[in-house]
Design a protein around this motif. Structure first.
Motif, PDB file in Angstrom:
ATOM      1  N   SER A   1      33.457  35.584  37.785  1.00  0.00           N
ATOM      2  CA  SER A   1      33.287  35.821  39.225  1.00  0.00           C
ATOM      3  C   SER A   1      33.542  34.493  39.926  1.00  0.00           C
ATOM      4  N   VAL A   2      34.726  34.365  40.498  1.00  0.00           N
ATOM      5  CA  VAL A   2      35.118  33.080  41.085  1.00  0.00           C
ATOM      6  C   VAL A   2      35.379  33.271  42.579  1.00  0.00           C
ATOM      7  N   GLY A   3      34.636  32.523  43.377  1.00  0.00           N
ATOM      8  CA  GLY A   3      34.818  32.603  44.835  1.00  0.00           C
ATOM      9  C   GLY A   3      34.316  33.896  45.433  1.00  0.00           C
ATOM     10  N   ALA A   4      33.424  34.580  44.754  1.00  0.00           N
ATOM     11  CA  ALA A   4      32.965  35.887  45.252  1.00  0.00           C
ATOM     12  C   ALA A   4      31.445  35.996  45.244  1.00  0.00           C
ATOM     13  N   THR A   5      30.748  34.864  45.214  1.00  0.00           N
ATOM     14  CA  THR A   5      29.282  34.931  45.120  1.00  0.00           C
ATOM     15  C   THR A   5      28.657  35.557  46.374  1.00  0.00           C
ATOM     16  N   HIS A   6      29.375  35.510  47.507  1.00  0.00           N
ATOM     17  CA  HIS A   6      28.847  36.135  48.731  1.00  0.00           C
ATOM     18  C   HIS A   6      28.647  37.640  48.542  1.00  0.00           C
ATOM     19  N   ALA A   7      29.394  38.234  47.594  1.00  0.00           N
ATOM     20  CA  ALA A   7      29.247  39.677  47.349  1.00  0.00           C
ATOM     21  C   ALA A   7      27.859  40.009  46.807  1.00  0.00           C
ATOM     22  N   PHE A   8      27.188  39.007  46.249  1.00  0.00           N
ATOM     23  CA  PHE A   8      25.877  39.243  45.623  1.00  0.00           C
ATOM     24  C   PHE A   8      24.745  38.537  46.370  1.00  0.00           C
TER      25      PHE A   8
ATOM     26  N   LEU B   1      34.171  40.283  38.513  1.00  0.00           N
ATOM     27  CA  LEU B   1      33.489  40.816  39.699  1.00  0.00           C
ATOM     28  C   LEU B   1      34.024  40.087  40.931  1.00  0.00           C
ATOM     29  N   GLY B   2      34.723  40.825  41.808  1.00  0.00           N
ATOM     30  CA  GLY B   2      35.397  40.177  42.938  1.00  0.00           C
ATOM     31  C   GLY B   2      36.722  39.612  42.464  1.00  0.00           C
ATOM     32  N   CYS B   3      37.484  40.459  41.757  1.00  0.00           N
ATOM     33  CA  CYS B   3      38.695  39.983  41.057  1.00  0.00           C
ATOM     34  C   CYS B   3      39.863  39.716  41.997  1.00  0.00           C
ATOM     35  N   GLY B   4      39.805  40.256  43.245  1.00  0.00           N
ATOM     36  CA  GLY B   4      40.956  40.110  44.145  1.00  0.00           C
ATOM     37  C   GLY B   4      42.200  40.718  43.513  1.00  0.00           C
ATOM     38  N   GLU B   5      43.272  39.950  43.452  1.00  0.00           N
ATOM     39  CA  GLU B   5      44.524  40.452  42.861  1.00  0.00           C
ATOM     40  C   GLU B   5      44.527  40.310  41.341  1.00  0.00           C
TER      41      GLU B   5
ATOM     42  N   ILE C   1      45.924  32.232  42.495  1.00  0.00           N
ATOM     43  CA  ILE C   1      44.470  32.170  42.307  1.00  0.00           C
ATOM     44  C   ILE C   1      43.885  31.955  43.701  1.00  0.00           C
ATOM     45  N   ASN C   2      43.018  32.882  44.109  1.00  0.00           N
ATOM     46  CA  ASN C   2      42.497  32.790  45.481  1.00  0.00           C
ATOM     47  C   ASN C   2      41.233  31.916  45.512  1.00  0.00           C
ATOM     48  N   SER C   3      41.298  30.791  44.885  1.00  0.00           N
ATOM     49  CA  SER C   3      40.203  29.816  44.816  1.00  0.00           C
ATOM     50  C   SER C   3      40.862  28.459  44.581  1.00  0.00           C
ATOM     51  N   PRO C   4      40.171  27.346  44.903  1.00  0.00           N
ATOM     52  CA  PRO C   4      40.837  26.033  44.839  1.00  0.00           C
ATOM     53  C   PRO C   4      40.940  25.440  43.432  1.00  0.00           C
TER      54      PRO C   4
ATOM     55  N   VAL D   1      36.750  44.411  39.472  1.00  0.00           N
ATOM     56  CA  VAL D   1      36.083  45.127  40.563  1.00  0.00           C
ATOM     57  C   VAL D   1      36.340  44.363  41.854  1.00  0.00           C
ATOM     58  N   ASP D   2      36.775  45.080  42.887  1.00  0.00           N
ATOM     59  CA  ASP D   2      36.951  44.431  44.194  1.00  0.00           C
ATOM     60  C   ASP D   2      36.882  45.514  45.270  1.00  0.00           C
ATOM     61  N   ASN D   3      36.459  45.105  46.470  1.00  0.00           N
ATOM     62  CA  ASN D   3      36.396  46.088  47.555  1.00  0.00           C
ATOM     63  C   ASN D   3      37.629  46.048  48.449  1.00  0.00           C
ATOM     64  N   SER D   4      38.660  45.315  48.023  1.00  0.00           N
ATOM     65  CA  SER D   4      39.910  45.294  48.789  1.00  0.00           C
ATOM     66  C   SER D   4      40.958  46.158  48.104  1.00  0.00           C
TER      67      SER D   4
ATOM     68  N   ALA E   1      44.184  37.787  39.354  1.00  0.00           N
ATOM     69  CA  ALA E   1      44.998  36.708  38.757  1.00  0.00           C
ATOM     70  C   ALA E   1      44.369  36.161  37.480  1.00  0.00           C
ATOM     71  N   TRP E   2      43.025  36.023  37.461  1.00  0.00           N
ATOM     72  CA  TRP E   2      42.366  35.497  36.246  1.00  0.00           C
ATOM     73  C   TRP E   2      42.540  36.482  35.090  1.00  0.00           C
ATOM     74  N   LEU E   3      42.336  37.759  35.379  1.00  0.00           N
ATOM     75  CA  LEU E   3      42.435  38.764  34.303  1.00  0.00           C
ATOM     76  C   LEU E   3      43.872  38.899  33.809  1.00  0.00           C
TER      77      LEU E   3
ATOM     78  N   GLN F   1      35.392  49.142  44.513  1.00  0.00           N
ATOM     79  CA  GLN F   1      34.014  49.364  44.946  1.00  0.00           C
ATOM     80  C   GLN F   1      33.315  48.027  45.184  1.00  0.00           C
ATOM     81  N   ASP F   2      32.120  48.115  45.732  1.00  0.00           N
ATOM     82  CA  ASP F   2      31.295  46.926  45.937  1.00  0.00           C
ATOM     83  C   ASP F   2      30.897  46.386  44.560  1.00  0.00           C
ATOM     84  N   ALA F   3      31.162  45.104  44.346  1.00  0.00           N
ATOM     85  CA  ALA F   3      30.897  44.528  43.019  1.00  0.00           C
ATOM     86  C   ALA F   3      29.412  44.566  42.675  1.00  0.00           C
ATOM     87  N   SER F   4      28.550  44.500  43.694  1.00  0.00           N
ATOM     88  CA  SER F   4      27.108  44.487  43.410  1.00  0.00           C
ATOM     89  C   SER F   4      26.625  45.861  42.937  1.00  0.00           C
TER      90      SER F   4
HETATM   91  C1  SAM Z   1      38.040  34.209  47.445  1.00  0.00           C
HETATM   92  S1  SAM Z   1      38.529  35.764  46.780  1.00  0.00           S
HETATM   93  C2  SAM Z   1      38.542  35.377  45.033  1.00  0.00           C
HETATM   94  C3  SAM Z   1      39.370  36.340  44.243  1.00  0.00           C
HETATM   95  C4  SAM Z   1      39.489  35.982  42.756  1.00  0.00           C
HETATM   96  N1  SAM Z   1      38.198  35.889  42.112  1.00  0.00           N
HETATM   97  C5  SAM Z   1      40.266  34.700  42.564  1.00  0.00           C
HETATM   98  O1  SAM Z   1      39.650  33.652  42.235  1.00  0.00           O
HETATM   99  O2  SAM Z   1      41.506  34.728  42.694  1.00  0.00           O
HETATM  100  C6  SAM Z   1      37.038  36.744  46.937  1.00  0.00           C
HETATM  101  C7  SAM Z   1      37.240  38.200  46.541  1.00  0.00           C
HETATM  102  O3  SAM Z   1      35.967  38.860  46.599  1.00  0.00           O
HETATM  103  C8  SAM Z   1      36.172  40.156  47.106  1.00  0.00           C
HETATM  104  N2  SAM Z   1      34.898  40.659  47.626  1.00  0.00           N
HETATM  105  C9  SAM Z   1      34.165  40.173  48.662  1.00  0.00           C
HETATM  106  N3  SAM Z   1      33.029  40.890  48.804  1.00  0.00           N
HETATM  107  C10 SAM Z   1      33.062  41.843  47.842  1.00  0.00           C
HETATM  108  C11 SAM Z   1      32.167  42.886  47.453  1.00  0.00           C
HETATM  109  N4  SAM Z   1      31.015  43.078  48.106  1.00  0.00           N
HETATM  110  N5  SAM Z   1      32.497  43.664  46.405  1.00  0.00           N
HETATM  111  C12 SAM Z   1      33.677  43.464  45.736  1.00  0.00           C
HETATM  112  N6  SAM Z   1      34.542  42.502  46.047  1.00  0.00           N
HETATM  113  C13 SAM Z   1      34.242  41.687  47.077  1.00  0.00           C
HETATM  114  C14 SAM Z   1      37.261  39.985  48.167  1.00  0.00           C
HETATM  115  O4  SAM Z   1      37.925  41.198  48.451  1.00  0.00           O
HETATM  116  C15 SAM Z   1      38.165  38.973  47.480  1.00  0.00           C
HETATM  117  O5  SAM Z   1      39.168  39.618  46.719  1.00  0.00           O
END
Ligand code: SAM
Length: 245
Positions: A110-117, A43-47, A16-19, A66-69, A49-51, A94-97
């Motif tokens: 959407s965990v740890g990905a609020t910067h995407a929005f 939204l911003g699922c990374g690898e 889980i890429n969050s604390p 959805v993730d841009n990585s 792990a939650w899903l 793609q871009d989650a927004s």
């Molecule tokens: C801290 S990680 C959290 C990943 C996952 N939610 C978790 O808790 O394991 C943030 C994720 O947001 C993704 N991300 C950042 N900006 C994004 C964007 N604009 N669109 C889609 N994904 C984005 C990153 O690639 C990264 O996988």
């Protein structure tokens, strides 16, 4: 070494890429996906792990991430195949927004990905566009545990204290139905895993041309954490419903 690779290496010990630890994740998912036949979006699922955890425990759940990585999604695809859940998981690079779907979802994560929005409230607006009436949103974001240093603000961005964060969420039309405040142990574990995984890789690959750089990244990160933000950084994960539709 590119940033994506460093990011991937950095959380091999913390999927889980969050604390949050495994038990916290389990409890939060249990409060978010309880019927067992939900359509879930991350939204911003990374690898993912939650899903993947949700799909592994609920054979009738379907999910989209959805993730841009590209690297994170490739890892998610492989894990899904290993778990035998790939038929029920769709991943969007793609871009989650900008993500759009014809069909709404029962739960949006959407965990740890609020910067995407652009912050917590815009993330909730995006989630709102994707959920069915009565649906649940699971969102995780930072807050300030105490007044941050200038360096912490510069490094991590602008947040509020926990009470103000909650007031804003509620004023924005959401009611928390469950939540979890990351413990000091979860916060510290996340940082130790991040810096420790990088340092371990560097020490295990002394001949690799990237070894010194990766060790330096681990060292700089550890120093920033301890000197700049360990005391002020907090993380809260909420399960929310719309107060009225
Ligand atoms: C801290 S990680 C959290 C990943 C996952 N939610 C978790 O808790 O394991 C943030 C994720 O947001 C993704 N991300 C950042 N900006 C994004 C964007 N604009 N669109 C889609 N994904 C984005 C990153 O690639 C990264 O996988």
């Amino acid at each position: 070494m590119d940033r994506e690779m460093i990011s991937r290496l950095s959380h091999v010990d913390h999927p889980i890429n969050s604390p949050l630890d495994d038990e916290s994740v389990r409890r939060l998912l249990h409060r978010t996906v309880d019927r067992g036949d939900e359509r879930v979006l991350d939204l911003g699922c990374g690898e993912a792990a939650w899903l993947l955890r949700t799909l592994a425990t609920h054979p009738d759940v379907t999910a989209e991430g959805v993730d841009n990585s590209a690297q994170a999604l490739a890892k998610a695809r492989k894990e899904a195949a290993d778990l035998g859940v790939e038929q029920r998981l769709v991943l969007h690079h793609q871009d989650a927004s900008e993500f759009a779907s014809r069909q709404p979802f029962d739960a949006v994560l959407s965990v740890g990905a609020t910067h995407a929005f652009g912050g917590l409230l815009p993330t909730l607006d995006a989630a709102h566009r994707h959920i069915v009436p009565g649906g649940r949103v699971l969102v995780g974001d930072a807050y300030w545990e105490c007044e941050p240093t200038a360096a912490a603000r510069e490094m991590l961005g602008e947040y509020e204290d926990l009470a103000t964060t909650m007031d804003r969420v509620v004023a924005h039309g959401w009611t928390p139905v469950f939540g979890h405040i990351s413990t000091r142990q979860e916060l510290d574990d996340f940082e130790w895993c991040y810096t420790g995984s990088l340092a371990t890789w560097a020490l295990d690959h002394p001949e690799d041309p990237d070894s010194a750089e990766v060790l330096a990244v681990a060292s700089t990160h550890r120093s920033q954490w301890l000197h700049s933000y360990r005391d002020s950084f907090g993380f809260v994960t909420l399960v929310l419903r719309r107060t009225s539709e």
